[in-house]
Write a protein that holds these residues in place. Structure first.
Motif, short mmCIF file in Angstrom:
data_model
loop_
_atom_site.label_atom_id
_atom_site.label_comp_id
_atom_site.label_asym_id
_atom_site.label_seq_id
_atom_site.Cartn_x
_atom_site.Cartn_y
_atom_site.Cartn_z
N PHE A 23 41.23 -0.48 21.23
CA PHE A 23 41.90 -1.76 21.41
C PHE A 23 43.40 -1.54 21.61
O PHE A 23 44.03 -2.12 22.50
CB PHE A 23 41.66 -2.68 20.22
CG PHE A 23 42.46 -3.95 20.26
CD1 PHE A 23 42.08 -5.01 21.09
CD2 PHE A 23 43.63 -4.09 19.52
CE1 PHE A 23 42.84 -6.17 21.16
CE2 PHE A 23 44.39 -5.24 19.58
CZ PHE A 23 43.99 -6.29 20.40
N ASP A 24 43.98 -0.68 20.78
CA ASP A 24 45.42 -0.42 20.90
C ASP A 24 45.74 0.16 22.27
O ASP A 24 46.72 -0.21 22.90
CB ASP A 24 45.87 0.54 19.79
CG ASP A 24 45.77 -0.13 18.42
OD1 ASP A 24 45.75 -1.37 18.38
OD2 ASP A 24 45.69 0.60 17.41
N ALA A 25 44.87 1.08 22.73
CA ALA A 25 45.08 1.67 24.05
C ALA A 25 44.99 0.59 25.13
O ALA A 25 45.79 0.55 26.07
CB ALA A 25 44.05 2.77 24.31
N TRP A 26 44.03 -0.29 24.97
CA TRP A 26 43.84 -1.39 25.92
C TRP A 26 45.11 -2.25 25.97
O TRP A 26 45.57 -2.65 27.04
CB TRP A 26 42.63 -2.21 25.52
CG TRP A 26 42.40 -3.43 26.38
CD1 TRP A 26 41.73 -3.48 27.56
CD2 TRP A 26 42.87 -4.76 26.13
NE1 TRP A 26 41.73 -4.76 28.06
CE2 TRP A 26 42.43 -5.56 27.19
CE3 TRP A 26 43.61 -5.35 25.09
CZ2 TRP A 26 42.71 -6.93 27.27
CZ3 TRP A 26 43.88 -6.71 25.17
CH2 TRP A 26 43.43 -7.49 26.25
N MET A 27 45.65 -2.52 24.79
CA MET A 27 46.83 -3.38 24.72
C MET A 27 48.02 -2.73 25.44
O MET A 27 48.75 -3.40 26.18
CB MET A 27 47.17 -3.67 23.25
CG MET A 27 48.28 -4.67 23.05
SD MET A 27 47.99 -6.23 23.91
CE MET A 27 47.04 -7.11 22.70
N ILE A 28 48.17 -1.41 25.26
CA ILE A 28 49.26 -0.70 25.94
C ILE A 28 49.08 -0.80 27.45
O ILE A 28 50.02 -1.07 28.21
CB ILE A 28 49.31 0.77 25.47
CG1 ILE A 28 49.80 0.82 24.00
CG2 ILE A 28 50.23 1.61 26.36
CD1 ILE A 28 49.55 2.13 23.32
N GLN A 57 47.52 -3.14 29.06
CA GLN A 57 47.81 -4.51 29.51
C GLN A 57 49.30 -4.72 29.71
O GLN A 57 49.73 -5.37 30.65
CB GLN A 57 47.29 -5.53 28.48
CG GLN A 57 45.79 -5.57 28.34
CD GLN A 57 45.09 -5.77 29.68
OE1 GLN A 57 45.37 -6.71 30.41
NE2 GLN A 57 44.19 -4.87 30.03
N LYS A 58 50.09 -4.13 28.80
CA LYS A 58 51.54 -4.29 28.91
C LYS A 58 52.06 -3.60 30.15
O LYS A 58 52.97 -4.09 30.82
CB LYS A 58 52.22 -3.76 27.64
CG LYS A 58 52.00 -4.72 26.48
CD LYS A 58 52.63 -4.22 25.20
CE LYS A 58 52.39 -5.23 24.09
NZ LYS A 58 52.58 -4.66 22.76
N ARG A 59 51.46 -2.43 30.45
CA ARG A 59 51.86 -1.71 31.65
C ARG A 59 51.51 -2.55 32.89
O ARG A 59 52.33 -2.72 33.79
CB ARG A 59 51.13 -0.36 31.69
CG ARG A 59 51.67 0.60 32.75
CD ARG A 59 50.87 1.89 32.79
NE ARG A 59 49.44 1.67 33.08
CZ ARG A 59 48.96 1.37 34.29
NH1 ARG A 59 49.79 1.26 35.30
NH2 ARG A 59 47.68 1.18 34.48
N ILE A 60 50.29 -3.09 32.91
CA ILE A 60 49.86 -3.90 34.05
C ILE A 60 50.78 -5.10 34.22
O ILE A 60 51.16 -5.47 35.33
CB ILE A 60 48.39 -4.36 33.87
CG1 ILE A 60 47.46 -3.15 33.93
CG2 ILE A 60 48.01 -5.40 34.90
CD1 ILE A 60 46.02 -3.44 33.58
N LYS A 61 51.17 -5.68 33.11
CA LYS A 61 52.04 -6.85 33.17
C LYS A 61 53.38 -6.50 33.80
O LYS A 61 53.90 -7.22 34.66
CB LYS A 61 52.25 -7.42 31.76
CG LYS A 61 52.92 -8.77 31.76
CD LYS A 61 53.19 -9.25 30.35
CE LYS A 61 54.06 -10.49 30.39
NZ LYS A 61 54.56 -10.86 29.08
N ALA A 62 53.91 -5.34 33.39
CA ALA A 62 55.19 -4.91 33.94
C ALA A 62 55.07 -4.64 35.44
O ALA A 62 55.95 -5.01 36.23
CB ALA A 62 55.66 -3.65 33.20
N GLU A 63 53.95 -4.02 35.81
CA GLU A 63 53.73 -3.73 37.23
C GLU A 63 53.62 -5.01 38.04
O GLU A 63 54.16 -5.12 39.15
CB GLU A 63 52.46 -2.90 37.42
CG GLU A 63 52.70 -1.42 37.29
CD GLU A 63 51.42 -0.62 37.41
OE1 GLU A 63 50.40 -1.20 37.84
OE2 GLU A 63 51.43 0.57 37.06
N ALA A 64 52.92 -6.00 37.48
CA ALA A 64 52.75 -7.26 38.19
C ALA A 64 54.10 -7.92 38.41
O ALA A 64 54.36 -8.50 39.47
CB ALA A 64 51.81 -8.18 37.41
#
Lengths: 381, 538, 191
Positions: A250-255, A257-264
């Protein structure tokens, strides 16, 4: 004749017994045991009360059946004359009362446990909106919408239905196992109800108010549920899918997600500086339209007369571009038209507005670019 | 309860009728439009209720046809929602309630030895506004955007901000239904209060009269609250108030509190007269006095009073402080005590009786067993932690259909089979009646029993399409539904036959074990009965 | 007694009863509407819907003094043995042009301690807007122990075009706060 009646009644009761037993054992006929301590307790409570009911039923219907068979007029019996007994009346008032107390005690205990949402590790805001769920991880600033992904062709019986028909989404809610997850429910429009049977969690999402519930999942897996409060036309089509991951995953998933958000965000900024081609916009626009708009305005743009307006040659789609962007971005108060700025990216809004102005034979040739939408939203500057 | 000496002239009056046109019914349509006769109005109510039962049933057939298979086949979701909504409204306000009012009109004056209802002209009005209410409701289905699609419980804001333009028609129609029910209730109370024959003391009243008296008080207590609720919906939607709109300081959950403050007593409005009917029929065919008459009366009163304290058990998932949940859970569980007393009393009445199985008795026995099933699932639903799982699933649908179809509707059918010979003067086709019973009994269980399973397995209510795991049971449920719907056409044929006087003429006292003043008058019951009050002996 | 002629006394009795029953009907119709304020009172007592209703000026004034340095007596009133986690949650239903976010997302405070939570509302449109924040607290009972001394949710707020405003809510938690409440969420929905 009477014998036949009695036999039939016996047969009916006997034939319903396998149903009842089957119901108790096979899981697709009964409550799921679920994957949380609470859901286990709820299941046990359900079965306890069920067995108590069966026992009462056997006694009461047994006595009734006895009378029906042996106290028949056709057997030549003469009716007795009694019609009152204080003792018996008191007994069958007091005994059920005692049984009820026996039921109330475990029920009360379980209820207190269910309602204690404090000391949670993760807090997720669950927002219902016609007809999709929105999830926001309160501490991590990650949020997304979760839409049913079953294609319309399956619903309309053109394609074969998949195993998870109506119970699949584009982006499931992800939660960690073995941690206390707290849900805060609210709604954008009407009342919805967020329900995952395997967690024994069902809570209404009321507009303007928050409600809370919690869970601690013991086993990783994918758990499916549905909206449980009539919320309008597509009430059947807003499933809940939750993916429970072990804490480290889950923690890895959350990290991630944050990366994807920054890319978006970077992609959005890049798009603002360039123009997309008409074809790209139309293609993107069609997929956005089908996912977000077609539920009300229909895939052919004609809407439902008297309920959802048609978009074909409507004042919005043939009027000014700004007005069109405005209604998509801000919605229309007091109607089912939502403010899509929260749900769609600039690119998606630009694409869908372009699509709606050029589809269904309108061919206005208008092109709306992401930067136009950006400028509209920030027009004060 | 009491033996009765019928006075000579009631009998005479029956045979007089032919040459005394002043006392007989008028001819043609005017008879029905202007009638103030309790029997005419009772018949009107009963026919109206039966027609509405078939109309509401037809909508149920649409619902079951759509749910026969997963996927959307026959209707669009928006129309499906209109069907579930209007089906519910018609069955509650158009079928069950008017049918009980019809029975009250026919039977209460005859049971208490009164010549007519106390307020005959109001009686006419309270019936004749009812068809207009339902015409408006049904017409709303044909306006652009369709009829009400927010469930018969019309939760705000789905029924306010997000509803179609026909909502005003819905509100207007519910107002008319409410006014009709209230007038009917006032009439029943005044009749029972003031028109009892001399010697007909409170604790000699037949139980059907008792249960209707309590029902009438419930109606007066809660129908105005429903009127208030729909008025608030109307002003919220059209006049800018914010009773249920959070943006204006209102609370959508408050709607549910107000609605269920009406809604729960409403449930008992639909079942208390049924208790009265069963308490009349079971002793008649057990040839034994009703066991525990007084405890039946007190149980009815306590159910009625408790019904005001349990409304929030319909709304456990709306989010409530835990102590409120406990309060409503305990009160709800408590209701099963007086309800249990009733079932025990019926069984004790049968115990060591001399039972025979005429059709009214068959339906009554089915009522006792199947209503108790509904009671069991009701008890399960009362347990708050488990209710979170059951709430708004087909388990709830199964529960309230067991209570209302095999409960209220079965009791109404039993009542019809019990009193129909008295109304028409001929015995109905018993073979057809038995066929009706067995078809109904089997199909109703095929229809509603598997709903427990799909509900527990997780199928929400009010959905036009479902995931494939529920497909098999839904197919069976739909087949049961079609069979149950068709079975009621047998009943229609039977009643038409009986009304055309096709059958053996019956004696004044149709059933050998029956008790009560209604059996002392001629069969068919003369147009006017008890113009001279009967003498009642202990 | 002849057919249909109801005696005068009975007629009177009927009329009297009908009048009473009509009165009862009217009263119950009124009661339906009275349920609205009754519901608010009920929520106020039980915290049923998690909305905080108390806003009386006396309290506000008393609390404004509290913002000034605390007196010793008042300091004694702070329960330092407990610290409660408060989460701030914002929902904007005012359209895409209004952004609404908490500045202080979580706070830890002692019961009795005066605290502030700050929120930011941004209007990115070219028109000035009026907005109203609607509070909701979970768990609902916790709302009974939360005393707001100043809040932007007390009245409508005016936000100029393309402007960013900061708003403050001042509050304290009652020292009577039940022991089992360790965490609470304050949600504001902006309309």
């Amino acid at each position: 004749m009477v014998k036949r009646v009695v036999l039939s009644v016996c047969a009916l009761i006997a034939s319903s017994l396998p149903f009842i037993c089957l119901g108790a054992e096979k899981s697709d006929l009964n409550l799921p045991v679920g994957v949380t301590d609470i859901s286990q307790k709820v299941y046990d409570l359900h079965m306890t009360i069920f067995y108590i009911c069966i026992a009462i039923g056997v006694v009461v219907f047994g006595v009734m059946l006895w009378a029906m068979i042996f106290h028949r007029k056709s057997r030549g019996v003469k009716a007795a004359n009694f019609h009152e007994s204080l003792k018996v009346e008191v007994a069958w008032t007091v005994i059920p009362f005692v049984i009820l107390i026996g039921m109330a005690i475990p029920a009360t205990k379980t209820l207190f446990e269910m309602e204690d949402a404090s000391e949670s590790d993760v807090t997720i805001v669950v927002t219902g909106s016609q007809w999709k769920w929105h999830y926001k991880y309160l501490d991590d600033d990650i949020e997304f919408y979760s839409l049913m992904s079953t294609p319309m062709e399956q619903i309309k019986n053109k394609w074969v239905k998949g195993d998870d028909y109506l119970l699949e989404v584009d982006k499931p809610l992800v939660i960690p196992t073995d941690r206390k997850v707290r849900f805060l429910m609210t709604s954008d429009d009407v009342i919805h109800s967020w329900w995952v049977p395997d967690f024994a969690v069902k809570k209404d999402a009321n507009p303007g108010f928050i409600n809370e519930a919690w869970t601690r999942v013991n086993e990783p897996g994918i758990y499916r549920g549905q909206c449980a409060e009539l919320c309008g036309k597509d009430h059947a089509f807003m499933p809940v899918v939750v993916k429970a991951l072990p804490p480290e995953e889950f923690d890895a998933w959350m990290i991630e997600q944050k990366r994807i958000k920054a890319e978006a965000a970077a992609e959005e900024a890049r798009l603002l500086a360039m123009n997309m081609s008409f074809d790209d916009l139309m293609q993107e626009g069609e997929s956005v339209y089908l996912a977000y708009c077609a539920a009300c305005h229909q895939a052919n743009g004609a809407g439902l007369p008297g309920v959802f307006p048609s978009l074909i040659n409507s004042p919005i789609t043939i009027g000014g571009v700004d007005g069109h962007i405005d209604i998509v971005v801000n919605g229309k108060k007091g109607t089912a038209m939502q403010a899509f700025v929260k749900q769609l990216s600039l690119k998606q809004i630009a694409a869908v507005v372009t699509y709606e102005r050029n589809a269904w034979g309108m061919n206005s040739g208008d092109i709306v670019q992401p930067k136009d939408v950006y400028q509209f939203i920030n027009q004060g500057e | 309860m009491n033996s009765v000496t019928s006075t000579q002239d009631t009998i005479q009056h029956g045979s007089d009728q032919g040459h005394d046109s002043h006392h007989g019914p008028a001819k043609g349509i005017k008879r029905w439009l202007y009638t103030t006769n309790h029997k005419d109005i009772g018949s009107l109510y009963l026919w109206f209720a039966f027609i509405m039962f078939l109309v509401g049933g037809a909508m149920a057939m649409v619902i079951r046809a759509e749910l026969f298979q997963p996927g959307l086949q026959i209707v669009e979701p928006h129309f499906f929602n209109q069907m579930t909504t209007v089906h519910g409204l018609i069955m509650v306000f158009g079928a069950v309630m008017p049918a009980f009012t019809g029975l009250a009109n026919w039977m209460i004056p005859m049971m208490i030895g009164a010549p007519d209802m106390a307020l005959p002209r109001m009686n006419n009005l309270s019936f004749w506004i009812l068809p207009f209410a339902f015409l408006i409701l049904l017409a709303s289905l044909f306006v652009e955007g369709g009829g009400p699609a927010f469930g018969w419980t019309f939760y705000a804001p789905l029924s306010t901000t997000y509803s179609g333009d026909s909502t005003a028609l819905f509100v207007f129609s519910v107002h008319i239904m409410g006014i009709s029910s209230i007038m009917g209730a006032i009439n029943v109370i005044v009749t029972i209060w003031n028109m009892r024959a001399p010697g007909m003391t409170w604790f000699k009243l037949p139980l059907f009269v008792w249960t209707w008296l309590i029902t009438a008080f419930l109606l007066i207590a809660v129908m105005p609250v429903l009127a208030g609720a729909v008025t608030m919906v109307l002003t919220d939607k059209y006049f800018g108030t914010s009773f249920f709109d959070a943006a204006g300081g209102g609370d959508p959950v408050m709607f549910q509190h107000i609605f269920w403050f009406f809604g729960h007593p409403e449930v008992y409005i639909m079942i208390l007269p049924a208790f009265g009917i069963i308490s009349t029929i079971v002793p008649a065919f057990s040839r034994k006095k009703l066991f525990g008459y007084t405890s039946m009366v007190y149980a009815t009163v306590s159910i009625a009073l408790l019904s005001f304290l349990v409304w929030a058990h319909h709304m456990f998932t709306t989010g409530m402080p835990v102590y409120a949940e406990l309060f409503f859970m305990y009160c709800t569980m408590l209701i099963s005590v007086p309800t249990g007393v009733k079932v025990f009393n019926w069984v004790a009445t049968m115990w060591r009786g001399a039972i025979s199985y005429e059709v009214p008795m068959l339906f009554s026995l089915a009522f006792i067993v199947l209503f108790t099933f509904g009671g069991f699932s009701g008890l399960m639903l009362a347990i708050t932690p488990v209710d979170f799982q059951y709430h708004d699933t087909y388990f709830v649908v199964a529960h309230f259909h067991y209570v209302l179809v095999t409960g209220a509707i079965f009791s109404l059918i039993a009542a019809a089979y019990y009193w129909l010979p008295k109304w028409t003067g001929v015995m109905y086709d018993v073979g057809l009646a038995k066929l009706h019973f067995w078809c109904s009994l089997i199909s109703v269980n095929v229809l509603f029993f598997p709903m427990h399973f799909v509900g527990l397995a997780g199928m929400p209510r009010r959905i036009p399409d479902y995931s494939i795991q529920f497909a098999d049971w839904n197919q069976i449920i739909s087949l049961g539904g079609f069979a149950f719907g068709l079975s009621q056409l047998i009943f229609l044929a039977l009643v038409i036959k009986a009304c055309r006087k096709q059958g053996e003429p019956v004696a004044d006292k149709v059933w050998d074990g029956a008790e009560g003043l209604e059996w002392t008058v001629a069969s068919p019951a003369p147009y006017h009965t008890f113009t001279t009050p009967p003498k009642i002996q202990d | 007694m002849s057919q249909r002629s109801v005696s005068a006394t009975q007629q009177q009795a009927n009329t009297r009863l009908v009048k009473r029953l009509l009165l009862a009907t009217a009263i119950m119709f009124g009661f339906g509407f009275a349920l609205v304020p009754l519901y608010d009172v009920f929520c106020d007592i039980t915290g049923l819907n998690g909305r905080v209703y108390q806003k009386d000026t006396q309290q506000t004034q008393a609390a404004q003094n509290l913002v000034a340095p605390l007196t010793e007596a008042e300091q004694d009133n702070i329960d330092v043995t407990r610290s409660i986690k408060l989460e701030m949650m914002t929902i904007s239903q005012a359209g895409g042009a209004i952004l609404f976010e908490p500045i202080d997302k979580t706070l830890r405070i002692h019961p009795g301690q005066m605290a502030e939570a700050r929120f930011r509302i941004t209007n990115v449109s070219k028109d000035a807007k009026y907005v109203q924040a609607i509070p909701s607290i979970s768990p609902g009972q916790a709302g009974l122990y939360l005393h707001k001394t100043a809040c932007f949710c007390f009245e409508q707020q005016h936000i100029e075009a393309n402007q960013q405003n900061e708003f403050v809510m001042q509050f304290y938690l009652d020292t009577d706060l039940p022991e089992d409440i360790l965490q609470m969420t304050l949600a504001y929905t902006l309309y």
